[in-house]
Design an enzyme around this catalytic site. Structure first.
Site, PDB file in Angstrom:
ATOM      1  CE  LYS A  83      -4.276   1.273   2.411  1.00  0.00           C
ATOM      2  NZ  LYS A  83      -4.979   1.114   3.689  1.00  0.00           N
TER       3      LYS A  83
HETATM    4  O1  G3P Z   1      -7.807   2.129   5.453  1.00  0.00           O
HETATM    5  C1  G3P Z   1      -8.152   3.410   5.151  1.00  0.00           C
HETATM    6  C2  G3P Z   1      -9.548   3.864   5.494  1.00  0.00           C
HETATM    7  O2  G3P Z   1     -10.490   2.858   5.314  1.00  0.00           O
HETATM    8  C3  G3P Z   1      -9.683   4.675   6.722  1.00  0.00           C
HETATM    9  O3  G3P Z   1     -11.017   4.919   7.125  1.00  0.00           O
HETATM   10  O4  G3P Z   1     -12.673   5.730   8.762  1.00  0.00           O
HETATM   11  O5  G3P Z   1     -10.232   6.263   9.099  1.00  0.00           O
HETATM   12  O6  G3P Z   1     -11.539   7.376   7.300  1.00  0.00           O
HETATM   13  P1  G3P Z   1     -11.361   6.127   8.114  1.00  0.00           P
END
Ligand code: G3P
Length: 217
Positions: A83
């Site tokens: 990633k």
């Molecule tokens: O893995 C990245 C992503 O899914 C993060 O989500 O909820 O922290 O914006 P969030």
């Protein structure tokens, strides 16, 4: 549509993998920090829990450093997906890794033009963050629709991995648009199965069944 779990909680991943409905896992440095565990140990463990792609994120910000870290991460399992951030350095690393056949996930995508670049860099997955766009008053799902159109226009193979998913409605909308993957917290995956009328109907069936005094054997 593939379902990935967006977590570094190995117990949660094991229980979701047991359903047979889990297609992969995504992690990020924040999720690793939340786990309180050693990064390499957690990724190695997760990679053994699911045959699907397991995204492990580099933390270097220059291409050489990213490629060096990718070499370490790739050794943790045959299903490791590197990633990389959606920066020019990340895209350069992505191109080099995809050219050699390594799976890649370009993350922190917030515009369709960024997604176009990720596809041109040969990314296996691009991760547009819908929830974080919603958070700032933009329409996250419109980005997914735009990327779908662009990728279909040019028959790009890069899979749209909808990230920052917060609710079952995000999953529904992404599926209607034709996104390839949704990565979500385990709580959202479990919430997809829930409906109050299912619970109510099951309780009624079991009550009536008990009245028959029968067993299935
Ligand atoms: O893995 C990245 C992503 O899914 C993060 O989500 O909820 O922290 O914006 P969030």
């Amino acid at each position: 549509m593939k379902f990935f779990a967006d977590t570094a909680d190995t117990a949660d991943i094991a229980s979701l993998a047991a359903t047979g409905l889990l297609d992969g896992v995504t992690t990020n440095p924040s999720l690793i920090a939340k786990s309180g565990r050693n990064f390499l140990d957690v990724i190695r463990e997760i990679a053994a829990l699911t045959p699907g792609p397991v995204s492990a994120e580099v933390v270097a910000t220059d291409t050489t450093g990213m490629l060096r870290e990718a070499e370490v991460l790739k050794k943790l399992g045959s299903n490791i997906c590197i990633k990389l951030p959606l920066t020019l350095a990340g895209l350069t690393a992505c191109k080099a890794l995809s050219d050699e056949g390594t799976m890649t996930n370009v993350t922190l995508c917030f515009s369709a033009n960024q997604a176009l670049l990720a596809a041109k860099a040969g990314a296996s997955f691009v991760s547009p963050f819908v929830g974080r766009l919603d958070d700032i008053g933009q329409e996250g799902m419109q980005l997914i629709a735009d990327i779908r159109t662009i990728y279909d226009n040019y028959a790009f193979d890069t899979e749209i991995l909808v990230a920052s998913v917060r609710t079952p409605t995000h999953v529904l909308e992404a599926a209607k648009i034709g996104a390839d993957v949704a990565t979500m917290p385990p709580s959202v995956i479990r919430a997809l199965a829930h409906h109050p009328l299912t619970d109510k109907g099951l309780a009624a069936f079991l009550d009536d069944w008990a009245k028959t005094g029968q067993t299935i054997a």
